[in-house]
Design an enzyme around this catalytic site. Structure first.
Site, PDB file in Angstrom:
ATOM      1  CG  MET A 239       1.174  11.046   5.709  1.00 10.31           C
ATOM      2  SD  MET A 239       2.209  12.478   5.933  1.00 10.31           S
ATOM      3  CE  MET A 239       3.252  11.880   7.237  1.00 10.31           C
TER       4      MET A 239
ATOM      5  CE  LYS B 133      -0.209   1.418   9.106  1.00  9.80           C
ATOM      6  NZ  LYS B 133      -1.286   2.188   9.760  1.00  9.80           N
TER       7      LYS B 133
ATOM      8  N   GLY C  21       0.829  -1.196   0.000  1.00  9.76           N
ATOM      9  CA  GLY C  21       0.000   0.000   0.000  1.00  9.76           C
ATOM     10  C   GLY C  21       0.862   1.244   0.000  1.00  9.76           C
ATOM     11  CD  GLU C  22       3.430   3.127  -3.700  1.00 13.33           C
ATOM     12  OE1 GLU C  22       3.515   4.332  -4.004  1.00 13.33           O
ATOM     13  OE2 GLU C  22       3.854   2.205  -4.394  1.00 13.33           O
ATOM     14  N   GLY C  23       0.626   5.780   0.242  1.00  7.89           N
ATOM     15  CA  GLY C  23      -0.189   6.937   0.562  1.00  7.89           C
ATOM     16  C   GLY C  23       0.660   8.191   0.525  1.00  7.89           C
TER      17      GLY C  23
ATOM     18  CG  ASP D 138      -9.125   9.115   9.007  1.00  6.45           C
ATOM     19  OD1 ASP D 138     -10.213   9.550   8.590  1.00  6.45           O
ATOM     20  OD2 ASP D 138      -8.200   8.767   8.261  1.00  6.45           O
TER      21      ASP D 138
ATOM     22  CB  VAL E 127       1.798  -0.049   4.044  1.00  9.02           C
ATOM     23  CG1 VAL E 127       1.623  -1.205   5.023  1.00  9.02           C
ATOM     24  CG2 VAL E 127       1.195   1.225   4.616  1.00  9.02           C
TER      25      VAL E 127
END
Length: 576
Positions: free
Chosen positions: A289, A307, A285-287, A400, A292
Site C-alpha cells: 500500500m 506512512k 518499511g515498505e508494503g 489484523d 513507511v
C-alpha cells in the site's frame, strides 16, 4: 494541645461540674452520717453508765455525747439543703463547708479521745475521708485543713492532756493534715485535667465538623464546576466530531480525485515537508500500500513514523469515506499500549499520509523462534487485550492482529499495537473481492483471521480480534499456529471446517487453565469468545498467580529489545 481554663465561661463550667459531683456524693453520705452520729450518741451515752470508769473518762464520754448529738441536726439540715437547694452559690460552697465542719468535729473528738485512748485515729479518718469523698480546690483544702489542725491544737491545749501526750501527738496530726490537704489537691487537679481534656475533645470535634461542612461546600462547588466544564467539553467534542466528519469527507473526495493523477511507483524524497510540519527521513518499511518513513515533527522535535499511502485505483467514494472516518476514530484511542496517531492528512500532490509515534522496540514476529514461558505469554496476551479493549470501547476493530503488528518494548507497558484500521484501508482502495484473492492484498492475514472474516461478513465485530489474540497465544505457547496449510485458501478452509486443535496436544507443559483460555479465544462462533476486557483481566490474574514479572520487566523481552535498533517496521508489510 489541651486547652486551659483561660476564660470565665470555662472556669464557671468547671466549678458547676465540681459542685454537681459534690452534691451527688453528699446526697449519699449525708443520710449515712446522720445515722452514724445518732449511733455514736447512743453508744457514748450508754458508756457513761459504767461505774468502773474514772471521772476523767466519764467527763470525756459526756462531751463526746454532746459533740455527736450536736452534729445530728447540723448534718440533717445540710443534707436537706443539699437535696432541696438549687442555688449555685449554695451548691459550690457546700463541699468546703462540710469539709471544714467535719475536720473541726474530728479534731474535737480526737482531743476528747486522747484523755482515755491516747489515739488520733479519729482525726486521721476524717482527714483522709474529706480528701477522698469531697472534690475541693487547693485553696479551699488548705483553709479547711488548717482550721481543723488549729482546732485540734486549741482543744488539746484547753483540755490539758499533758505536755508529753501533746508533743507525741502533734507530729502525727500535722503530717496527716498535710497528707489530707495534698490528697484533696491532687484529686481536684485530676478532675480539672479530665475536664480540660473533654473540653479539648469537644472543641476538636466542633472544629472537625466545621471543616467537614466547609469541605462539603467546597466539594459541591467543585462538582458543580466539573459538571459545567464537562458540558463545555461535550460541546467541544461534538464540534470536533463534526469537523472530523467534514475533514474526512474532504479527504475522501481528494483521494478519489487525485488517485488518477499519480503513478504507482512514486516515492517521497528525503527532506520533503508533509502537512507543513512533518519532515520525511529514511525509509524504514515498505508494503503493497505504500512506504513507511522515519520523520521529524517540526512542531515538537519528536521522531515520528510517516506512512505514505498511494491509492492506485478509484473505488466508490463511500469506501474511501469509511476509511477516512475510521482513521479519525482510531485517533481517539488513548491507551499506553496503542501507538498514538498524531495526524492523517493528504498532501498537495495527492499523497494520503498518516503520522504516528515512532516506537523503539522489536516486532513480536521476530521472537517466535521458540515457545515462550506460560507466564510471559500470559503477560503479552493481557497487555494486548487491554489495548484492544480500549479500541473496542470506542467502536474500533483492529481486524489484523498478528505478531508483525505487535511491537515489544523495554518501557511500560512493554507492548505497542500498530496499524489500527489498515484492513479497512485495503478494502477501501482495492475492493473486497479482489482483496480476498490477490496475494499480499488480503483483508487481514489468513493465519490470524477469524472464521467470520474468512466468510466475508459485512460487519466484523470485536470478537474477531479476540480470535487473533488466541492464535498469537497459541503460537507463543506451542511454537506453531493452530492451523497449518500449503496455501492461504487451504488454511482458511481448515478454519471453517475443522475444530481448533488442543494446545496441550502440541505442548503438554502448558497449564490446563491457560490452555482453556486460549481455546475459548479460538471458538468458531464469535459469541463463544470472551470480550477483550474480560480476557485481559483473566490473563493478568493468571500471570499474577504464577508470579510472572511485568512484560517490560521480562528478561526475555529486555534481552531481545536491547539487541535491536530503534523501531524498524516489519519487513512483512502485507497490511502496511
Amino acid at each position: 494541645m489541651i486547652v486551659d481554663l483561660d476564660t470565665p465561661e470555662l472556669r464557671d463550667a468547671f466549678a458547676s461540674e465540681v459542685a454537681d459531683v459534690n452534691r451527688r456524693r453528699l446526697r449519699v453520705i449525708g443520710p449515712i452520717m446522720v445515722v452514724v452520729h445518732i449511733a455514736h450518741t447512743w453508744l457514748f451515752w450508754v458508756a457513761t453508765g459504767e461505774h468502773t470508769l474514772n471521772a476523767a473518762t466519764l467527763w470525756a464520754l459526756g462531751r463526746l455525747v454532746v459533740a455527736h448529738a450536736v452534729m445530728v441536726p447540723i448534718t440533717g439540715s445540710l443534707t436537706v439543703l443539699v437535696f432541696r437547694s438549687r442555688r449555685r452559690f449554695v451548691a459550690r460552697m457546700m463541699a468546703p463547708a462540710v469539709a471544714t465542719l467535719y475536720l473541726v468535729h474530728g479534731a474535737l473528738c480526737t482531743a476528747l479521745a486522747l484523755i482515755s485512748t491516747q489515739s488520733v485515729s479519729t482525726y486521721v479518718g476524717y482527714c483522709l475521708g474529706m480528701g477522698v469523698i469531697l472534690c475541693i480546690s487547693t485553696r479551699a483544702a488548705m483553709i479547711a485543713y488548717c482550721i481543723g489542725l488549729a482546732t485540734l491544737v486549741i482543744s488539746l491545749a484547753v483540755i490539758a492532756v499533758g505536755t508529753a501526750a501533746f508533743l507525741a501527738t502533734m507530729p502525727t496530726c500535722v503530717t496527716i493534715t498535710a497528707v489530707g490537704a495534698a490528697l484533696a489537691s491532687l484529686l481536684h487537679a485530676a478532675r480539672r485535667r479530665e475536664f480540660r481534656q473533654r473540653v479539648t475533645i469537644e472543641r476538636q470535634r466542633d472544629q472537625l465538623g466545621a471543616l467537614n461542612s466547609d469541605l462539603e461546600r467546597r466539594v459541591q462547588a467543585q462538582v458543580g464546576e466539573i459538571v459545567a466544564h464537562a458540558a463545555e467539553v461535550e460541546q467541544l467534542n461534538a464540534q470536533l466530531r463534526a469537523q472530523v466528519r467534514a475533514r474526512s469527507s474532504e479527504l475522501s473526495l481528494a483521494l478519489a480525485r487525485l488517485a488518477q493523477q499519480r503513478g504507482d511507483g512514486a516515492t517521497v524524497l528525503r527532506g520533503t515537508l508533509l502537512g507543513g510540519r512533518f519532515a520525511v527521513g529514511d525509509v524504514i518499511g515498505e508494503g503493497a500500500m505504500g512506504v513507511v518513513y522515519q520523520g521529524i515533527d517540526r512542531a515538537t522535535g519528536a521522531r515520528v513514523a510517516i506512512k505514505v499511502v498511494q491509492a492506485t485505483s478509484t473505488h466508490t467514494l463511500d469506501a474511501l469515506r469509511r476509511f477516512a472516518h475510521e482513521a479519525g476514530t482510531a485517533a481517539a484511542i488513548t491507551h499506553p499500549a496503542v501507538v498514538r496517531m498524531l495526524d492523517v492528512d493528504i498532501a498537495d500532490d495527492g499523497l494520503l499520509f498518516q503520522v504516528q509515534e515512532l516506537i523503539d522496540g522489536e516486532p513480536l514476529a521476530r521472537m517466535l523462534g521458540r515457545a515462550w514461558s506460560p507466564g510471559d505469554a500470559a503477560r503479552v496476551g493481557a497487555v494486548l487485550c487491554e489495548a484492544l479493549a480500549a479500541a473496542h470501547a470506542v467502536g474500533v476493530v483492529h481486524r489484523d492482529v498478528k505478531p508483525e503488528n505487535i511491537m515489544l518494548t523495554s518501557s511500560a507497558p512493554g507492548l505497542k499495537l500498530l496499524d489500527f484500521g489498515i484492513a479497512k484501508l485495503y478494502e477501501a482502495v482495492h475492493g473486497t473481492g479482489e482483496a480476498m484473492t490477490r496475494t499480499g492484498m488480503i483483508v487481514g492475514t489468513p493465519a490470524y483471521m477469524a472464521p467470520e472474516q474468512v466468510l466475508g461478513a459485512s460487519e466484523v465485530g470485536d470478537r474477531a480480534d479476540v480470535y487473533a489474540v488466541g492464535v498469537v497465544l497459541f503460537r507463543l505457547l506451542s511454537g506453531r499456529p493452530p492451523f497449518e496449510a500449503d496455501s492461504p485458501r487451504e488454511m482458511m478452509m481448515n478454519r471453517l471446517l475443522d475444530e481448533p486443535p488442543s494446545l496441550r496436544a502440541f505442548e503438554p507443559l502448558v497449564p490446563e487453565s491457560l490452555a482453556q483460555l486460549v481455546e475459548r479465544c479460538l471458538a468458531r462462533a464469535p459469541e463463544g469468545r470472551p470480550p477483550a476486557a474480560d480476557l485481559a483481566r483473566q490473563l493478568a490474574s493468571w500471570a499474577d498467580a504464577v508470579g510472572a514479572p511485568p512484560l517490560e520487566g521480562s528478561a526475555r523481552v529486555q534481552r531481545e529489545v536491547a539487541a535491536t535498533q530503534p523501531a524498524r517496521w516489519s519487513d512483512d508489510m502485507s497490511t502496511f
